[in-house]
Scaffold this motif. Structure first.
Motif, PDB file in Angstrom:
ATOM      1  N   GLU A 199       4.097   0.743 -33.004  1.00 25.64           N
ATOM      2  CA  GLU A 199       2.432   0.586 -33.588  1.00 25.64           C
ATOM      3  C   GLU A 199       2.192   0.537 -34.699  1.00 25.64           C
ATOM      4  O   GLU A 199       1.277  -0.582 -34.690  1.00 25.64           O
ATOM      5  CB  GLU A 199       1.730   2.397 -33.027  1.00 25.64           C
ATOM      6  N   ALA A 202       2.319  -3.570 -34.616  1.00 25.37           N
ATOM      7  CA  ALA A 202       1.393  -4.067 -33.919  1.00 25.37           C
ATOM      8  C   ALA A 202      -0.223  -4.074 -34.473  1.00 25.37           C
ATOM      9  O   ALA A 202      -0.671  -5.191 -34.525  1.00 25.37           O
ATOM     10  CB  ALA A 202       1.221  -3.819 -32.670  1.00 25.37           C
ATOM     11  N   GLU A 203       0.085  -2.258 -35.374  1.00 26.45           N
ATOM     12  CA  GLU A 203      -1.442  -2.623 -35.932  1.00 26.45           C
ATOM     13  C   GLU A 203      -1.345  -3.398 -37.220  1.00 26.45           C
ATOM     14  O   GLU A 203      -2.385  -4.450 -37.275  1.00 26.45           O
ATOM     15  CB  GLU A 203      -1.893  -1.512 -36.528  1.00 26.45           C
ATOM     16  N   LYS A 205      -0.113  -6.156 -37.331  1.00 26.61           N
ATOM     17  CA  LYS A 205      -0.225  -7.783 -37.283  1.00 26.61           C
ATOM     18  C   LYS A 205      -1.724  -7.691 -36.197  1.00 26.61           C
ATOM     19  O   LYS A 205      -1.945  -8.989 -36.461  1.00 26.61           O
ATOM     20  CB  LYS A 205       0.823  -8.276 -35.757  1.00 26.61           C
ATOM     21  N   LEU A 206      -1.807  -6.810 -35.791  1.00 24.61           N
ATOM     22  CA  LEU A 206      -3.364  -6.934 -35.273  1.00 24.61           C
ATOM     23  C   LEU A 206      -4.395  -6.920 -36.923  1.00 24.61           C
ATOM     24  O   LEU A 206      -5.183  -8.177 -36.811  1.00 24.61           O
ATOM     25  CB  LEU A 206      -4.031  -5.716 -34.628  1.00 24.61           C
ATOM     26  N   PRO A 209      -2.816 -10.968 -38.900  1.00 19.22           N
ATOM     27  CA  PRO A 209      -2.854 -11.450 -37.985  1.00 19.22           C
ATOM     28  C   PRO A 209      -2.019 -13.154 -38.731  1.00 19.22           C
ATOM     29  O   PRO A 209      -1.009 -13.476 -38.624  1.00 19.22           O
ATOM     30  CB  PRO A 209      -4.164 -12.172 -37.943  1.00 19.22           C
ATOM     31  N   ALA A 243       1.070  -9.962 -28.938  1.00 21.34           N
ATOM     32  CA  ALA A 243       0.551  -9.278 -29.981  1.00 21.34           C
ATOM     33  C   ALA A 243       0.892 -10.383 -32.082  1.00 21.34           C
ATOM     34  O   ALA A 243       0.557 -10.234 -32.206  1.00 21.34           O
ATOM     35  CB  ALA A 243       0.627  -8.140 -30.021  1.00 21.34           C
ATOM     36  N   GLY A 388      -1.735  -3.665 -30.735  1.00 17.29           N
ATOM     37  CA  GLY A 388      -3.031  -5.038 -30.667  1.00 17.29           C
ATOM     38  C   GLY A 388      -3.818  -4.195 -29.785  1.00 17.29           C
ATOM     39  O   GLY A 388      -4.562  -3.256 -29.997  1.00 17.29           O
ATOM     40  N   ASN A 389      -4.338  -5.599 -29.317  1.00 14.89           N
ATOM     41  CA  ASN A 389      -5.922  -5.932 -28.700  1.00 14.89           C
ATOM     42  C   ASN A 389      -5.763  -4.313 -27.233  1.00 14.89           C
ATOM     43  O   ASN A 389      -5.874  -4.561 -26.494  1.00 14.89           O
ATOM     44  CB  ASN A 389      -6.165  -6.835 -28.723  1.00 14.89           C
ATOM     45  N   SER A 404      -6.500  -3.978 -21.695  1.00 15.03           N
ATOM     46  CA  SER A 404      -7.422  -3.684 -22.687  1.00 15.03           C
ATOM     47  C   SER A 404      -7.997  -2.485 -22.177  1.00 15.03           C
ATOM     48  O   SER A 404      -9.161  -1.682 -23.325  1.00 15.03           O
ATOM     49  CB  SER A 404      -7.787  -4.911 -22.961  1.00 15.03           C
TER      50      SER A 404
END
Ligand SMILES: Cc1cc2nc3c(=O)[nH]c(=O)nc-3n(C[C@H](O)[C@H](O)[C@H](O)COP(=O)(O)OP(=O)(O)OC[C@H]3O[C@@H](n4cnc5c(N)ncnc54)[C@H](O)[C@@H]3O)c2cc1C
Length: 440
Positions: A199, A202-203, A205-206, A209, A243, A388-389, A404
């Motif tokens: 997490e 991923a967060e 990168k979210l 980006p 992601a 991510g999403n 999602s």
């Protein structure tokens, strides 16, 4: 706010009347502790417990006077599971820590900011080092109780959770961390592919980006220490790569060398990670998500815990029978020795059960009714990870699910902040107060 009177020594019980409210001491003001305190407040006010699914009114709707004190090292409710987003987004970080005094639902609960040092079940007395007096000094105080709920969770290290105990201090470290990640010219490495590491990577990168984010995990599968099926672990890897997170699997980090370099007049640190294959990786920011979290039960007698420090609860969440006054002592949340992966939903559920069982004991004392206890069932491994999403979930009845829509269902777009806040009904203040004479 209730008066301090309820913490004094001596509770007079004469048949069905009490001269003082029941004193309930809750150690830890997070999902488990607040869950116990709020559900108990409901029941003692004659309302159904807020987490109870059927919302059936309690049989006896009379009020029971109760005086609830919550002790926590922090000065507020911290939505722990959103840490990966809070440490990536400066706009989001302030939303996950709310001071207890600003939470409407907690107006009838007393908070003591401090650290629990010891609990003596025999005398039903806890010793607390109080830190939040505003004088900058620590004082030691003893709190007497009729019922105790231990909900202090696990001790987790930075940067998995903030070590600050005030909202202001938390915002300073969160913003510094966000800057370090944003300014990491040679990218960010997250070491550890458990749920938290996934997490966190991923967060970042979210939210950023353009940032290069690499996750290194020592095993060939993510979440390798969890008893979950391979299709779940493989789906997590696929989604993490989708992601935009780069992954290095099956390699251990043997060591990290960090140097400071000057770039465009700014001093930055740069790390070189030596991997077990002989390969080296450079990164400006390295986040370790591998430390084992340890139970915070050191304040309890040895008979209460197992060899790792987890509280050996009975199915009705009370301390083991060999402990003095075990029937007045409960434990909930991550601190308990119970089956299943540790989850905030499990902590809240246990908090509700502890509240209902304490309420049954109160009714027994006041009405002479035989208590009917809620008992925990065995919990199979279940989990949901935001990537991510999307989110990847594994539940025993449904297997592995991804998408999602799963993210929306379990986390929405704030890693469950709104969902948990509303589930606990933290924004809702009930007008009544339960301190005072019993009406039963
Ligand atoms: C990064 C991260 C992401 C997670 N994501 C998810 C997820 O998506 N879904 C999910 O279900 N679970 C998730 N979890 C697990 C979940 O956070 C825990 O299961 C949950 O926090 C347990 O709640 P608790 O009330 O038992 O303990 P905690 O939330 O750990 O709360 C313990 C409280 O006790 C206080 N405390 C500790 N020691 C003392 C002491 N000696 N004296 C006084 N106070 C003390 C602490 O300040 C804290 O407020 C995640 C965990 C982490 C770290």
């Amino acid at each position: 706010m209730p008066s301090n009177e309820g913490l004094g020594l001596g509770v007079a019980v004469a048949g069905r009347t009490r001269t003082h409210p029941f004193r309930v001491l809750v150690l830890g003001g997070s999902y488990g502790g607040l869950g116990a305190a709020l559900n108990l407040l409901d029941l003692c006010n004659g309302r159904p417990a807020r987490f109870s699914s059927d919302q059936v009114q309690p049989l006896n709707r009379g009020k029971i006077p109760v005086d609830i004190t919550v002790v926590d090292e922090r000065d507020g409710y911290y939505h722990l599971i959103a840490s990966p987003l809070a440490f990536a987004s400066a706009a989001f970080a302030p939303k996950v820590w709310t001071k207890f005094e600003e939470i409407p639902a907690l107006k009838n609960i007393r908070f003591v900011r401090g650290s629990v040092r010891s609990v003596d079940p025999k005398s039903r007395r806890a010793t607390v080092t109080v830190t939040g007096t505003g004088t900058g000094t620590e004082t030691e105080t003893e709190l007497n109780y009729d019922f105790l709920v231990a909900a202090t969770g696990l001790r987790r290290v930075w940067p998995v959770v903030p070590q600050a105990t005030t909202r202001e201090g938390y915002l300073v470290v969160a913003n510094a961390q966000i800057r370090s990640v944003r300014d990491a010219q040679e990218g960010v490495v997250v070491v550890g592919g458990g749920a938290v590491g996934i997490e966190m990577a991923a967060e970042i990168k979210l939210v950023m980006p353009a940032q290069k984010v690499t996750l290194i995990h020592s095993r060939d599968k993510l979440c390798s220490s969890e008893p979950l099926p391979d299709d779940f672990k493989d789906t997590c890897l696929t989604k993490l790569r989708e992601a935009g997170v780069e992954t290095i699997m099956g390699e251990r980090v043997l060591g990290t060398e960090t140097e400071t370099v000057e770039e465009n007049g700014a001093v930055r640190s740069r790390s070189t990670l030596n991997l077990s294959s002989g390969r080296t990786i450079r990164a400006s920011e390295v986040i370790y998500a591998i430390s084992r979290s340890l139970p915070t039960s050191q304040y309890l007698p040895a008979t209460v815990v197992d060899e790792e420090g987890y509280i050996k609860i009975t199915p009705s969440l009370s301390f083991p029978e060999e402990v003095s006054n075990s029937q007045y002592h409960f434990a909930v949340g991550d601190l308990t020795k119970w089956s299943g992966i540790k989850r905030c939903g499990g902590a809240m559920h246990q908090g509700q059960y502890a509240a209902q069982n304490i309420h049954q004991l109160m009714l027994q004392e006041m009405q002479g009714t035989a208590p009917k206890f809620m008992e925990l069932s065995e919990v199979p491994p279940m989990i949901c990870i935001a990537i991510g999403n999307q989110a990847v979930a594994h539940y025993p009845t449904q297997g592995t699910k991804v998408g999602s829509d799963i993210l929306q269902l379990f986390f929405e777009n704030d890693l469950g902040n709104r969902i948990c806040w509303d589930h606990m009904q933290l924004g809702k203040e009930f007008p009544e107060t339960v301190a005072g004479e019993a009406t039963l």
